[in-house]
Design a protein around this motif. Sequence first.
Motif, PDB file in Angstrom:
ATOM      1  N   THR A  32      70.925  31.812  80.887  1.00 33.92           N
ATOM      2  CA  THR A  32      72.140  31.001  80.790  1.00 33.92           C
ATOM      3  C   THR A  32      72.348  30.675  79.320  1.00 33.92           C
ATOM      4  OG1 THR A  32      71.783  30.049  82.990  1.00 33.92           O
ATOM      5  CG2 THR A  32      73.311  28.901  81.521  1.00 33.92           C
ATOM      6  N   ILE A  33      73.416  31.187  78.743  1.00 31.14           N
ATOM      7  CA  ILE A  33      73.626  31.103  77.302  1.00 31.14           C
ATOM      8  C   ILE A  33      74.250  29.758  76.928  1.00 31.14           C
ATOM      9  CG2 ILE A  33      74.657  32.240  75.308  1.00 31.14           C
ATOM     10  CD1 ILE A  33      75.067  34.711  77.042  1.00 31.14           C
ATOM     11  N   GLU A  34      73.713  29.144  75.888  1.00 29.64           N
ATOM     12  CA  GLU A  34      74.326  27.950  75.308  1.00 29.64           C
ATOM     13  C   GLU A  34      75.399  28.417  74.332  1.00 29.64           C
ATOM     14  OE1 GLU A  34      73.894  24.828  76.140  1.00 29.64           O
ATOM     15  OE2 GLU A  34      72.415  25.420  77.665  1.00 29.64           O
ATOM     16  N   THR A  35      76.615  28.549  74.821  1.00 33.62           N
ATOM     17  CA  THR A  35      77.702  29.093  74.012  1.00 33.62           C
ATOM     18  C   THR A  35      78.407  27.994  73.225  1.00 33.62           C
ATOM     19  OG1 THR A  35      79.212  28.880  75.900  1.00 33.62           O
ATOM     20  CG2 THR A  35      78.102  30.995  75.606  1.00 33.62           C
ATOM     21  N   ASN A  36      79.118  28.409  72.204  1.00 36.39           N
ATOM     22  CA  ASN A  36      79.982  27.500  71.451  1.00 36.39           C
ATOM     23  C   ASN A  36      81.322  27.454  72.172  1.00 36.39           C
ATOM     24  OD1 ASN A  36      81.493  26.044  69.631  1.00 36.39           O
ATOM     25  ND2 ASN A  36      80.999  27.323  67.862  1.00 36.39           N
ATOM     26  N   GLY A  37      81.530  26.381  72.934  1.00 42.22           N
ATOM     27  CA  GLY A  37      82.683  26.291  73.813  1.00 42.22           C
ATOM     28  C   GLY A  37      82.376  26.907  75.165  1.00 42.22           C
ATOM     29  N   HIS A  38      83.265  26.692  76.115  1.00 45.20           N
ATOM     30  CA  HIS A  38      83.075  27.199  77.473  1.00 45.20           C
ATOM     31  C   HIS A  38      84.390  27.774  77.988  1.00 45.20           C
ATOM     32  CE1 HIS A  38      79.149  25.254  77.838  1.00 45.20           C
ATOM     33  NE2 HIS A  38      79.701  24.194  77.279  1.00 45.20           N
ATOM     34  N   PRO A  39      84.304  28.706  78.939  1.00 42.77           N
ATOM     35  CA  PRO A  39      85.536  29.157  79.591  1.00 42.77           C
ATOM     36  C   PRO A  39      86.063  28.069  80.524  1.00 42.77           C
ATOM     37  CG  PRO A  39      83.650  30.098  80.702  1.00 42.77           C
ATOM     38  CD  PRO A  39      83.110  29.366  79.499  1.00 42.77           C
ATOM     39  N   THR A  40      87.337  28.113  80.795  1.00 44.14           N
ATOM     40  CA  THR A  40      87.912  27.216  81.793  1.00 44.14           C
ATOM     41  C   THR A  40      87.286  27.496  83.146  1.00 44.14           C
ATOM     42  OG1 THR A  40      90.014  27.176  80.602  1.00 44.14           O
ATOM     43  CG2 THR A  40      90.061  26.484  82.906  1.00 44.14           C
ATOM     44  N   ALA A  41      86.724  26.469  83.781  1.00 40.93           N
ATOM     45  CA  ALA A  41      86.121  26.645  85.100  1.00 40.93           C
ATOM     46  C   ALA A  41      87.183  27.134  86.075  1.00 40.93           C
ATOM     47  CB  ALA A  41      85.505  25.336  85.575  1.00 40.93           C
ATOM     48  N   ARG A  42      86.861  28.223  86.774  1.00 39.75           N
ATOM     49  CA  ARG A  42      87.835  28.835  87.680  1.00 39.75           C
ATOM     50  C   ARG A  42      87.115  29.824  88.594  1.00 39.75           C
ATOM     51  NH1 ARG A  42      91.245  32.154  83.277  1.00 39.75           N
ATOM     52  NH2 ARG A  42      90.373  30.637  81.842  1.00 39.75           N
ATOM     53  N   HIS A  43      87.796  30.267  89.637  1.00 39.46           N
ATOM     54  CA  HIS A  43      87.271  31.343  90.474  1.00 39.46           C
ATOM     55  C   HIS A  43      88.436  32.183  90.977  1.00 39.46           C
ATOM     56  CE1 HIS A  43      88.567  28.725  93.719  1.00 39.46           C
ATOM     57  NE2 HIS A  43      88.226  29.609  94.627  1.00 39.46           N
ATOM     58  N   GLU A  44      88.124  33.293  91.626  1.00 41.27           N
ATOM     59  CA  GLU A  44      89.101  34.317  92.014  1.00 41.27           C
ATOM     60  C   GLU A  44      89.838  34.824  90.781  1.00 41.27           C
ATOM     61  OE1 GLU A  44      88.222  35.140  94.617  1.00 41.27           O
ATOM     62  OE2 GLU A  44      87.905  33.502  96.008  1.00 41.27           O
ATOM     63  N   ALA A  45      89.088  34.992  89.701  1.00 43.71           N
ATOM     64  CA  ALA A  45      89.624  35.486  88.439  1.00 43.71           C
ATOM     65  C   ALA A  45      89.040  36.863  88.139  1.00 43.71           C
ATOM     66  CB  ALA A  45      89.293  34.504  87.313  1.00 43.71           C
ATOM     67  N   ALA A  46      89.492  37.456  87.038  1.00 49.43           N
ATOM     68  CA  ALA A  46      88.965  38.745  86.595  1.00 49.43           C
ATOM     69  C   ALA A  46      88.220  38.556  85.281  1.00 49.43           C
ATOM     70  CB  ALA A  46      90.092  39.748  86.420  1.00 49.43           C
ATOM     71  N   LEU A  47      87.010  39.098  85.216  1.00 51.95           N
ATOM     72  CA  LEU A  47      86.245  39.137  83.974  1.00 51.95           C
ATOM     73  C   LEU A  47      86.221  40.592  83.521  1.00 51.95           C
ATOM     74  CD1 LEU A  47      84.549  37.312  82.043  1.00 51.95           C
ATOM     75  CD2 LEU A  47      82.530  38.134  83.288  1.00 51.95           C
ATOM     76  N   VAL A  48      86.769  40.845  82.328  1.00 53.92           N
ATOM     77  CA  VAL A  48      87.000  42.207  81.863  1.00 53.92           C
ATOM     78  C   VAL A  48      86.377  42.383  80.476  1.00 53.92           C
ATOM     79  CG1 VAL A  48      88.779  43.911  81.291  1.00 53.92           C
ATOM     80  CG2 VAL A  48      89.158  42.290  83.155  1.00 53.92           C
ATOM     81  N   GLY A  49      85.783  43.541  80.242  1.00 51.95           N
ATOM     82  CA  GLY A  49      85.295  43.875  78.918  1.00 51.95           C
ATOM     83  C   GLY A  49      86.338  44.645  78.143  1.00 51.95           C
ATOM     84  N   PHE A  50      86.663  44.163  76.935  1.00 49.98           N
ATOM     85  CA  PHE A  50      87.666  44.826  76.100  1.00 49.98           C
ATOM     86  C   PHE A  50      87.251  44.700  74.644  1.00 49.98           C
ATOM     87  CE2 PHE A  50      91.566  44.814  73.551  1.00 49.98           C
ATOM     88  CZ  PHE A  50      92.180  45.984  73.984  1.00 49.98           C
ATOM     89  N   GLN A  51      87.029  45.829  73.989  1.00 53.56           N
ATOM     90  CA  GLN A  51      86.653  45.876  72.580  1.00 53.56           C
ATOM     91  C   GLN A  51      85.487  44.930  72.274  1.00 53.56           C
ATOM     92  OE1 GLN A  51      90.185  45.452  70.164  1.00 53.56           O
ATOM     93  NE2 GLN A  51      90.989  47.445  70.791  1.00 53.56           N
ATOM     94  N   ASN A  52      84.440  45.056  73.104  1.00 50.97           N
ATOM     95  CA  ASN A  52      83.183  44.323  72.900  1.00 50.97           C
ATOM     96  C   ASN A  52      83.313  42.809  73.042  1.00 50.97           C
ATOM     97  OD1 ASN A  52      81.553  46.654  72.386  1.00 50.97           O
ATOM     98  ND2 ASN A  52      82.437  46.738  70.329  1.00 50.97           N
ATOM     99  N   LYS A  53      84.314  42.383  73.796  1.00 49.29           N
ATOM    100  CA  LYS A  53      84.478  40.969  74.112  1.00 49.29           C
ATOM    101  C   LYS A  53      84.734  40.799  75.607  1.00 49.29           C
ATOM    102  CE  LYS A  53      86.433  39.788  69.580  1.00 49.29           C
ATOM    103  NZ  LYS A  53      87.602  39.234  68.857  1.00 49.29           N
ATOM    104  N   LEU A  54      84.430  39.610  76.118  1.00 52.33           N
ATOM    105  CA  LEU A  54      84.749  39.264  77.499  1.00 52.33           C
ATOM    106  C   LEU A  54      86.121  38.607  77.549  1.00 52.33           C
ATOM    107  CD1 LEU A  54      81.458  37.563  78.795  1.00 52.33           C
ATOM    108  CD2 LEU A  54      82.114  39.968  78.994  1.00 52.33           C
ATOM    109  N   TYR A  55      86.940  39.057  78.493  1.00 47.62           N
ATOM    110  CA  TYR A  55      88.235  38.423  78.739  1.00 47.62           C
ATOM    111  C   TYR A  55      88.243  37.891  80.164  1.00 47.62           C
ATOM    112  CZ  TYR A  55      90.342  40.089  74.405  1.00 47.62           C
ATOM    113  OH  TYR A  55      90.643  40.292  73.084  1.00 47.62           O
ATOM    114  N   LEU A  56      88.440  36.584  80.304  1.00 47.12           N
ATOM    115  CA  LEU A  56      88.525  35.932  81.610  1.00 47.12           C
ATOM    116  C   LEU A  56      89.982  35.592  81.866  1.00 47.12           C
ATOM    117  CD1 LEU A  56      86.891  34.758  84.037  1.00 47.12           C
ATOM    118  CD2 LEU A  56      86.780  32.611  82.750  1.00 47.12           C
ATOM    119  N   LEU A  57      90.566  36.230  82.896  1.00 49.50           N
ATOM    120  CA  LEU A  57      91.996  36.098  83.149  1.00 49.50           C
ATOM    121  C   LEU A  57      92.258  35.613  84.563  1.00 49.50           C
ATOM    122  CD1 LEU A  57      91.477  39.261  81.768  1.00 49.50           C
ATOM    123  CD2 LEU A  57      93.858  38.811  81.203  1.00 49.50           C
TER     124      LEU A  57
END
Length: 332
Positions: A32-57
């Motif tokens: 479990t990574i201690e990240t700088n900032g957090h994604p908006t808590a959500r579900h039924e979303a898409a997590l996509v890899g694009f140009q070596n980054k994670l995109y949560l949409l």
Amino acid sequence: MMRSLLCTLFLFSSAVSLHADSPDSKKRAWETIETNGHPTARHEAALVGFQNKLYLLGGRRINPVDVYDPATNVWSAKSETPLELHHFQGVVVEDAIYLMGAMTGPYPKETPLEKVVVYHPSEDRFDFVHSIPESRRRGGAGAIFHDGWIYLVGGITNGHIDGCRRWFDRYDPKTGMWEILPDAPHERDHFQAAIIGNRLYAAGGRVTSKRDNAVFSQTISKIDVYDFDAGKWLSPDQCPDLPTQRAGNSVVAIEGKLVVGCGESADQKQAHDEVEVFDPETKSWSAWPYMNQGRHGTGLVQIGESLYTASGSGNRGGGPELESTERLLLKE
């Protein structure tokens, strides 16, 4: 100790034999990574890899696009989606992310989208592009890109009420052409698909039917496999069974293997933390390390030598929504 005992009992009692595989639990575990900032808590979303980054949409409600850069360990928020978008598998095509097979609106009678939605990361911009044929609109479908086409399989037409389908279609993102292909062997929704070699794998999911009081219970063990060379679905007896049945699961192909993780089912309140891997060459299943937090309604993304997941729901159904990020190192 209890998890170890239960795992041992499962391995000996399951109809599908699992064995340890790299990365094995002796050397690596989910972090479990201690990240700088957090994604908006959500579900039924898409997590996509694009140009070596994670995109949560997407996800329930209207949310920003959240972007994680492993190089800087930073989550940052971008534009909000133009409407509520959920229950879809994002697809990368060249410099854009396509949002297809999605739904909008509240539970239980969500509405399938009428148009294909495209997100342009470089411009942080959404477009509504081609119309989806009215008779083929659905959400909760598996979506993948292959040889210039986006393939859409399964899905459900009437929110969580009913209308699970076996549909199989392909869409040309350049022209908007839509073609109906032979139905898959099984109806399913709330799942994801992946490509290995020249075959499509539709893994996990369920037949959702609130009308029959069966929202979580009708999960599907059989994985449907479409052979692009032969132009047909393999017969069920040629296809593998998923060791742990679940829906809302995440699927990714890594080095010619099918990785299935996350999910929800009627068998347990907690979201699934199992990660199971199928090798088409040996036709065998392997158990990878359990995630630290079970979750559903998100994705699995490989970036470099690491496998990532983030956000999602910690129990079956709508919550608790998570803002954590996990990583599994695939190689030293």
